[in-house]
Design a protein around this motif. Structure first.
Motif, short mmCIF file in Angstrom:
data_model
loop_
_atom_site.label_atom_id
_atom_site.label_comp_id
_atom_site.label_asym_id
_atom_site.label_seq_id
_atom_site.Cartn_x
_atom_site.Cartn_y
_atom_site.Cartn_z
N SER A 333 0.84 -1.20 0.00
CA SER A 333 0.00 0.00 0.00
C SER A 333 0.88 1.25 0.00
N VAL A 334 0.53 2.22 -0.86
CA VAL A 334 1.30 3.45 -0.98
C VAL A 334 0.34 4.64 -1.03
N ASP A 335 0.92 5.82 -0.84
CA ASP A 335 0.19 7.09 -0.93
C ASP A 335 0.87 7.91 -2.01
N GLY A 336 0.13 8.26 -3.06
CA GLY A 336 0.73 8.96 -4.19
C GLY A 336 0.20 10.38 -4.33
N THR A 337 1.09 11.30 -4.75
CA THR A 337 0.73 12.69 -5.01
C THR A 337 1.18 13.07 -6.41
N VAL A 338 0.25 13.62 -7.19
CA VAL A 338 0.54 14.04 -8.56
C VAL A 338 0.54 15.56 -8.61
N GLU A 339 1.62 16.13 -9.17
CA GLU A 339 1.74 17.59 -9.29
C GLU A 339 1.02 18.05 -10.55
N ILE A 340 -0.04 18.87 -10.38
CA ILE A 340 -0.82 19.34 -11.53
C ILE A 340 -0.19 20.58 -12.15
N GLU A 341 0.02 21.64 -11.35
CA GLU A 341 0.58 22.88 -11.87
C GLU A 341 1.08 23.72 -10.71
N ARG A 342 1.86 24.75 -11.07
CA ARG A 342 2.36 25.72 -10.09
C ARG A 342 1.72 27.06 -10.39
N LEU A 343 0.94 27.58 -9.42
CA LEU A 343 0.26 28.86 -9.57
C LEU A 343 1.15 29.96 -8.99
N VAL A 344 1.44 30.95 -9.80
CA VAL A 344 2.36 32.02 -9.41
C VAL A 344 1.57 33.24 -8.93
N ASP A 345 2.02 33.82 -7.80
CA ASP A 345 1.46 35.06 -7.25
C ASP A 345 -0.05 34.96 -7.05
N VAL A 346 -0.46 34.02 -6.20
CA VAL A 346 -1.87 33.87 -5.86
C VAL A 346 -2.03 33.95 -4.35
N LEU A 347 -3.23 34.28 -3.92
CA LEU A 347 -3.57 34.32 -2.50
C LEU A 347 -4.04 32.94 -2.09
N TYR A 348 -3.43 32.37 -1.06
CA TYR A 348 -3.79 31.00 -0.70
C TYR A 348 -3.66 30.82 0.81
N VAL A 349 -4.27 29.73 1.27
CA VAL A 349 -4.23 29.36 2.68
C VAL A 349 -4.36 27.85 2.74
N GLY A 350 -4.11 27.28 3.91
CA GLY A 350 -4.28 25.84 4.08
C GLY A 350 -5.71 25.41 3.77
N ARG A 351 -5.85 24.20 3.27
CA ARG A 351 -7.17 23.72 2.87
C ARG A 351 -7.99 23.36 4.10
N PRO A 352 -9.20 23.91 4.23
CA PRO A 352 -10.04 23.60 5.38
C PRO A 352 -10.66 22.22 5.24
N ALA A 353 -11.35 21.81 6.29
CA ALA A 353 -11.99 20.50 6.30
C ALA A 353 -13.28 20.48 5.49
N TYR A 354 -13.63 21.56 4.85
CA TYR A 354 -14.88 21.67 4.10
C TYR A 354 -14.63 22.59 2.92
N GLY A 355 -15.57 22.60 1.96
CA GLY A 355 -15.47 23.50 0.82
C GLY A 355 -14.88 22.82 -0.40
N GLN A 356 -15.46 23.13 -1.56
CA GLN A 356 -15.01 22.59 -2.83
C GLN A 356 -14.43 23.72 -3.68
N ALA A 357 -13.76 23.34 -4.75
CA ALA A 357 -13.17 24.33 -5.65
C ALA A 357 -14.27 25.20 -6.26
N ASN A 358 -13.94 26.49 -6.43
CA ASN A 358 -14.84 27.45 -7.08
C ASN A 358 -16.20 27.50 -6.38
N SER A 359 -16.19 27.68 -5.07
CA SER A 359 -17.43 27.74 -4.30
C SER A 359 -17.32 28.81 -3.22
N LEU A 360 -18.48 29.14 -2.60
CA LEU A 360 -18.53 30.09 -1.49
C LEU A 360 -18.65 29.31 -0.18
N VAL A 361 -17.84 29.67 0.81
CA VAL A 361 -17.89 29.01 2.11
C VAL A 361 -17.78 30.06 3.20
#
Length: 416
Positions: A333-361
């Motif tokens: 058993s393994v845990d894999g991570t795939v790198e999709i892209e690198r976003l430059v100069d964006v506002l970000y924070v740690g991912r919360p336990a709720y909320g989906q992409a492109n949504s209001l929370v």
């Protein structure tokens, strides 16, 4: 002399009414005032919540999935004929070579068919030898007949030459000369036809011998096939590797084509990850990945994406580009991570336990006075552990990432 006192009953009644009215008015005012006050913010232990600070910079967008290590080359060994399992020689987990016998089967009918094929070959060889003798005899007879006709042809030719010489000298009549000429011509035609017949007999003999030889080769091919099937009753690995499965039991009757064993090369492994369907849409072949085996992280590259969706997940194969750590084996058993892209100069924070992409929370933002106020935030793209902030927060804002569903009825909480 006694004086009559005035009646105080009416004054007392009026006084009670006034006091009661005042009490009711005061109570009403107090109730209205309390109702307009905001409820006190509930207290939350700061040690039970996880917080993070909004940042601006480069955000690495990744997707994660669980999976296992599987061999790049797996060989299933099927049965080439029906048979009964008599003995399992090697158990799973053992290293095998191409000649290693894994399972021994038996098939009495196959043994009998091999014996029948051998007898058919002996009979065909005898028929071929007999045919050669017959054809040789027929050829000799035809050659003898051709020789007789040739002798007749030569004799009549010489006779015609002699008669021609005698006719010149006037010793024989013209009629006798013509008879001699006709006889010689007929003999010549018979000689020519006999030569053609002799050539045809030779070709016919070759054709018959070839046909019988082809039939004999067919029988030998059948015998070779039956012999191979008989040898295949001792099932061999066929490649160097590790025996993984033997899904048969002693005494089990197997049909042709039944999988008997699975052999894999342990040194050539790849990771097979299960990625959520909603996240797999951004994965393409060639993306970089990292595989965590719990005993080391191996870099890799996405080489295949399964087009089918099973139980809401997509299978993604990752080629391992680094050295395998100790303990790496198939089905680990393994845990894999795939790198999709690198976003430059964006506002970000740690991912919360709720909320989906492109949504209001609604996220609780901490204030300097020790409270957390619910703030409506628009999310952008998300990663494994971070998310993009489109609007609602600024750089330096500290927010609560833990699940706050227990305080959905409140817009503010106090952290102790």
């Amino acid at each position: 002399m006694d004086k009559k006192r005035p009646d105080q009953t009416r004054k007392k009644r009026i006084k009670r009414v006034v006091y009661g009215t005042l009490v009711i008015a005061v109570g009403t005012l107090v109730t209205v005032g309390l109702s307009r006050l905001e409820p006190a913010a509930p207290s939350v232990d700061r040690g039970t919540v996880y917080t993070d600070t909004v940042q601006r910079g480069e955000m690495l967008r990744q997707v994660r999935g669980l999976g296992k290590l599987v061999p790049e080359e797996i060989r299933w060994i099927p049965s080439t004929t029906a048979g009964l399992v008599e003995r399992i020689v090697v158990q799973p987990g053992v290293t095998v070579t191409p000649d290693s016998i894994i399972v021994v089967m038996s098939n009495p009918e196959l043994k009998q068919s091999v014996r029948d094929a051998e007898l058919q070959i002996l009979a065909a060889e005898a028929d071929l030898a007999n045919l050669r003798v017959q054809l040789a005899s027929n050829l000799l007879n035809q050659q003898a007949s051709a020789a007789s006709v040739e002798q007749s042809y030569l004799t009549t030719s010489l006779q015609y030459e002699a008669d021609s010489q005698l006719s010149v000298e006037g010793l024989i009549s013209e009629l006798d000369l013509n008879k001699s000429r006709v006889t010689a011509e007929q003999a010549a035609k018979r000689f020519e036809l006999e030569g053609l017949r002799l050539a045809t007999v030779g070709e016919a003999n070759e054709a018959q011998l070839m046909a019988q030889g082809v039939r004999l080769e067919q029988l030998r091919a059948v015998l070779a096939l039956r012999q191979d099937q008989l040898n295949d009753l001792s099932v061999r690995a066929g490649i160097h590797g590790v025996l993984q499965q033997v899904p048969v039991e002693v005494g089990q009757k197997l049909a042709m084509g039944t999988n008997i064993a699975r052999v894999a090369e342990p040194g050539r492994l790849k990771a097979e990850l299960s990625i959520a369907e909603t996240q797999a849409k951004d994965i393409v072949v060639g993306l970089r990945a990292s595989i965590d085996t719990r005993n080391g992280i191996i870099p890799g590259t996405v080489v295949r994406i399964d087009p089918a969706v099973l139980n809401g997940t997509v299978k993604v194969d990752v080629r391992l580009d680094g050295e395998l750590p100790r303990g790496a084996r198939p089905d680990l058993s393994v845990d894999g991570t795939v790198e999709i892209e690198r976003l430059v100069d964006v506002l970000y924070v740690g991912r919360p336990a709720y909320g989906q992409a492109n949504s209001l929370v609604g996220i609780f933002r901490l204030t300097p006075d020790g409270e957390a106020i619910r703030t409506i935030v628009r999310l952008g793209r998300v990663s494994v552990s971070t998310m993009e902030i489109v609007e609602g927060l600024n750089v330096g804002d500290e927010v609560i990432l833990s699940d706050m569903s227990a305080w959905d009825a409140f817009d503010r909480v106090r952290l102790n």
